[in-house]
Scaffold this motif. Structure first.
Motif, PDB file in Angstrom:
ATOM      1  N   LEU A 132      -7.756  -0.032   0.809  1.00 41.53           N
ATOM      2  CA  LEU A 132      -6.774  -0.037  -0.024  1.00 41.53           C
ATOM      3  C   LEU A 132      -5.311   0.251   0.751  1.00 41.53           C
ATOM      4  CD1 LEU A 132      -7.843   0.433  -3.551  1.00 41.53           C
ATOM      5  CD2 LEU A 132      -7.388  -1.795  -2.269  1.00 41.53           C
ATOM      6  N   PHE A 133      -5.179   0.834   1.997  1.00 38.00           N
ATOM      7  CA  PHE A 133      -4.130   1.273   2.641  1.00 38.00           C
ATOM      8  C   PHE A 133      -3.533   0.446   3.700  1.00 38.00           C
ATOM      9  CE2 PHE A 133      -6.149   4.779   0.592  1.00 38.00           C
ATOM     10  CZ  PHE A 133      -5.320   5.660   0.471  1.00 38.00           C
ATOM     11  N   MET A 134      -4.172  -0.608   4.052  1.00 37.10           N
ATOM     12  CA  MET A 134      -3.626  -1.995   4.769  1.00 37.10           C
ATOM     13  C   MET A 134      -3.506  -1.169   6.497  1.00 37.10           C
ATOM     14  SD  MET A 134      -0.676  -3.535   2.911  1.00 37.10           S
ATOM     15  CE  MET A 134      -0.596  -5.152   4.366  1.00 37.10           C
ATOM     16  N   ASN A 135      -3.601   0.067   6.749  1.00 37.57           N
ATOM     17  CA  ASN A 135      -3.438   0.650   7.796  1.00 37.57           C
ATOM     18  C   ASN A 135      -4.432   1.692   8.068  1.00 37.57           C
ATOM     19  OD1 ASN A 135      -2.980   2.355  10.143  1.00 37.57           O
ATOM     20  ND2 ASN A 135      -0.676   1.254  10.266  1.00 37.57           N
ATOM     21  N   ARG A 136      -5.321   1.464   9.200  1.00 38.37           N
ATOM     22  CA  ARG A 136      -6.456   2.706   9.517  1.00 38.37           C
ATOM     23  C   ARG A 136      -5.960   4.101   9.446  1.00 38.37           C
ATOM     24  NH1 ARG A 136     -11.492   3.746   8.433  1.00 38.37           N
ATOM     25  NH2 ARG A 136     -11.945   5.500   9.462  1.00 38.37           N
ATOM     26  N   ASN A 137      -4.878   4.392  10.078  1.00 38.83           N
ATOM     27  CA  ASN A 137      -4.248   5.647   9.941  1.00 38.83           C
ATOM     28  C   ASN A 137      -3.420   6.093   8.734  1.00 38.83           C
ATOM     29  OD1 ASN A 137      -4.760   5.694  12.841  1.00 38.83           O
ATOM     30  ND2 ASN A 137      -2.555   4.576  13.242  1.00 38.83           N
ATOM     31  N   TYR A 138      -2.975   5.241   7.811  1.00 41.88           N
ATOM     32  CA  TYR A 138      -2.623   5.651   6.611  1.00 41.88           C
ATOM     33  C   TYR A 138      -3.956   6.024   5.748  1.00 41.88           C
ATOM     34  CZ  TYR A 138       2.069   3.542   7.832  1.00 41.88           C
ATOM     35  OH  TYR A 138       2.842   3.090   8.302  1.00 41.88           O
ATOM     36  N   LEU A 139      -5.069   5.512   5.953  1.00 44.88           N
ATOM     37  CA  LEU A 139      -6.569   5.871   5.144  1.00 44.88           C
ATOM     38  C   LEU A 139      -6.832   7.106   5.563  1.00 44.88           C
ATOM     39  CD1 LEU A 139      -8.675   5.420   3.124  1.00 44.88           C
ATOM     40  CD2 LEU A 139      -9.552   3.598   4.849  1.00 44.88           C
ATOM     41  N   ALA A 140      -7.166   7.039   7.151  1.00 48.89           N
ATOM     42  CA  ALA A 140      -7.715   8.486   7.544  1.00 48.89           C
ATOM     43  C   ALA A 140      -7.128   9.810   7.377  1.00 48.89           C
ATOM     44  CB  ALA A 140      -8.059   8.121   8.978  1.00 48.89           C
ATOM     45  N   ALA A 141      -5.795   9.728   7.400  1.00 51.28           N
ATOM     46  CA  ALA A 141      -4.936  11.199   7.309  1.00 51.28           C
ATOM     47  C   ALA A 141      -5.337  11.740   5.867  1.00 51.28           C
ATOM     48  CB  ALA A 141      -3.470  10.579   7.358  1.00 51.28           C
TER      49      ALA A 141
ATOM     50  N   ALA B  38       0.732  -1.304   0.034  1.00 53.88           N
ATOM     51  CA  ALA B  38      -0.045   0.085   0.114  1.00 53.88           C
ATOM     52  C   ALA B  38       0.805   1.335  -0.101  1.00 53.88           C
ATOM     53  CB  ALA B  38      -0.962  -0.054   1.163  1.00 53.88           C
ATOM     54  N   THR B  39       1.868   1.079   0.243  1.00 50.53           N
ATOM     55  CA  THR B  39       3.028   2.361   0.306  1.00 50.53           C
ATOM     56  C   THR B  39       4.121   2.493  -0.793  1.00 50.53           C
ATOM     57  OG1 THR B  39       4.310   1.277   2.117  1.00 50.53           O
ATOM     58  CG2 THR B  39       2.482   2.646   2.866  1.00 50.53           C
ATOM     59  N   THR B  40       4.885   1.436  -0.810  1.00 46.51           N
ATOM     60  CA  THR B  40       5.873   1.359  -1.771  1.00 46.51           C
ATOM     61  C   THR B  40       5.361   1.506  -3.385  1.00 46.51           C
ATOM     62  OG1 THR B  40       7.069  -0.252  -0.414  1.00 46.51           O
ATOM     63  CG2 THR B  40       7.736  -0.096  -2.830  1.00 46.51           C
ATOM     64  N   PRO B  41       4.272   0.972  -3.603  1.00 50.27           N
ATOM     65  CA  PRO B  41       4.007   1.495  -5.278  1.00 50.27           C
ATOM     66  C   PRO B  41       3.574   2.965  -5.050  1.00 50.27           C
ATOM     67  CG  PRO B  41       2.625  -0.334  -4.268  1.00 50.27           C
ATOM     68  CD  PRO B  41       3.626  -0.088  -3.290  1.00 50.27           C
ATOM     69  N   ARG B  42       2.738   3.590  -4.268  1.00 50.57           N
ATOM     70  CA  ARG B  42       2.564   4.938  -4.115  1.00 50.57           C
ATOM     71  C   ARG B  42       3.558   5.905  -4.332  1.00 50.57           C
ATOM     72  NH1 ARG B  42      -1.796   2.898  -0.799  1.00 50.57           N
ATOM     73  NH2 ARG B  42      -4.015   3.320  -1.988  1.00 50.57           N
TER      74      ARG B  42
ATOM     75  N   THR C  91      -5.717  -1.611  14.426  1.00 48.28           N
ATOM     76  CA  THR C  91      -5.385  -0.689  13.439  1.00 48.28           C
ATOM     77  C   THR C  91      -5.737  -0.962  11.876  1.00 48.28           C
ATOM     78  OG1 THR C  91      -3.337   0.025  14.832  1.00 48.28           O
ATOM     79  CG2 THR C  91      -3.450   0.826  12.762  1.00 48.28           C
ATOM     80  N   GLY C  92      -5.518  -2.282  11.590  1.00 49.90           N
ATOM     81  CA  GLY C  92      -5.733  -2.726   9.925  1.00 49.90           C
ATOM     82  C   GLY C  92      -7.277  -2.853   9.902  1.00 49.90           C
TER      83      GLY C  92
END
Length: 400
Positions: free
Chosen positions: A133-142, A18-22, A127-128
């Motif tokens: 598509l962000f795998m982590n709740r914080n990564y999506l909500a921010a 969810a992070t490396t390709p972005r 947290t997941g």
């Protein structure tokens, strides 16, 4: 279109899918676009950003982890390129529309995850949960919270339902899957930084309209934070205190936090818990790696941009991002850096040009020197006591 693609980029089977390709997408596209984007004017924010980026590059000489340092400098360079692009765009309205359409996919997947349908990978634990598509709740909500403010600011009401499930805990809207007590609902997985960012932007908007409402929101937010305090909150206090203990005036070098944190964190249980990758406070982490003055300069630059008379939605978005960074590490999320760079660049259009500041400085110096010279010329001349003469009198005969 690019905003939509960035929000839905997910490569199963890849390390950090969810992070490396972005980040790879940003690194491939943003510099190419920035090269062909004309610079309208070089503002004070451009100059301060260039100085901070140069100082970060210089700190590579004393950082203990050069590879992590290069990675973070690359992230900062991408943010600088996005800042340059945002300063040239007439409006960010299409960006919010594309991001909302992309986040709608994560919203749908989050609802399905709450219902027990796991169609994509996620990290284990609360947290997941509902992370899309962000795998982590914080990564999506921010980033979703920033997009939500942009949609409201541009009156794109039809897109709000597409983003809301990505910002707030989906389980709150479906409490029958959980307990019925208020404590059970408040304990659901949620990004406190994103919620506090929304509250900060809302209070800033309400302040000139109803100060009583702002006070009420502050009380409600304080009560919610008290009820939400748990093991993760106490562990962040330990991380922050240990980070402060290891801070130096010149900084420990860009990318040094992960490597050096164990050397000055005796209160952290490295055997029972995972090793923190970030300080969960980006301003504190920047000050740790680049020095307190650099951290204050970066935060001050963003606050200066938010205080300018630019477009209101972007100003509130930047305030929300500044608040999120005080409780997490959104500057290390690709989607958040994408939005933050464009928003900061959009706000700098109302800033002062750096050459204009220099010109005004030179003009002020010239005007000041002329005033000093005029003052000296207008002073009365002192009397000449020698020979008992006064100014303007002729000498007696015989004295030549």
């Amino acid at each position: 279109a690019f905003s939509f693609i960035l929000m839905v980029t997910f490569v199963p089977g890849l390390a950090a899918p969810a992070t490396t390709p972005r980040w790879a997408l940003l690194a491939a596209v943003v510099p190419a676009v920035a090269i062909f984007t004309p610079c309208r004017r070089f503002t004070v924010a451009h100059g301060l950003g260039a100085l901070l980026l140069g100082w970060a590059a210089l700190s590579l000489f004393w950082t203990p982890n050069g590879w992590d340092g290069l990675r973070i400098i690359a992230e900062l360079a991408i943010f600088a390129a996005l800042f340059h692009i945002g300063a040239a765009l007439p409006s960010l309205r299409p960006v919010y529309i594309g991001a909302a359409l992309g986040l709608s996919v994560s919203s749908l997947l989050a609802v399905m995850q709450v219902l027990g349908l796991e169609l994509v990978d996620r990290i284990p634990g609360p947290t997941g949960q509902a992370a899309g598509l962000f795998m982590n709740r914080n990564y999506l909500a921010a980033p979703a919270a920033l997009v939500l403010i942009g949609l409201i600011g541009h009156r794109l009401w039809w897109a709000l339902p597409l983003v809301l499930p990505s910002v707030l805990p989906v389980a709150v809207m479906m409490p029958w899957n959980y307990g019925e007590s208020v404590r059970d609902l408040l304990a659901l997985p949620m990004s406190r930084g994103a919620v506090l960012g929304l509250l900060a932007a809302g209070m800033l908007w309400l302040w000139p309209r109803s100060r009583a409402a702002v006070v009420s929101l502050c009380i409600a937010a304080s009560a919610a934070l008290f009820l939400l305090m748990g093991p993760s909150t106490s562990s962040r206090f330990v991380i922050w205190a240990s980070t402060l203990d290891g801070m130096t005036w010149l900084g420990n070098g860009i990318g040094s936090f992960y490597t050096l944190f164990p050397s000055h964190a005796p209160a952290w249980d490295f055997l029972g818990t995972t090793r923190p990758v970030h300080a969960h406070n980006d301003w504190l982490e920047f000050a740790y790696e680049l020095g307190p003055l650099a951290g204050i300069c970066l935060l001050g630059t963003l606050i200066m941009l938010a205080a300018m008379r630019g477009p209101e939605p972007e100003r509130f978005i930047l305030i929300a991002l500044i608040t999120e960074a005080a409780f997490g590490f959104p500057w290390h999320f690709a989607a958040t850096v994408f939005l933050g760079g464009l928003v900061a660049g959009q706000l700098c259009v109302a800033g002062s040009a750096l050459c204009g500041v220099f010109d005004r400085g030179r003009a002020a110096l010239r005007a000041g020197s002329r005033r000093v010279a005029a003052y000296l010329d207008s002073r009365p001349q002192r009397s000449h006591r020698r020979f008992g003469l006064s100014a303007g009198s002729s000498p007696p005969e015989g004295i030549g």
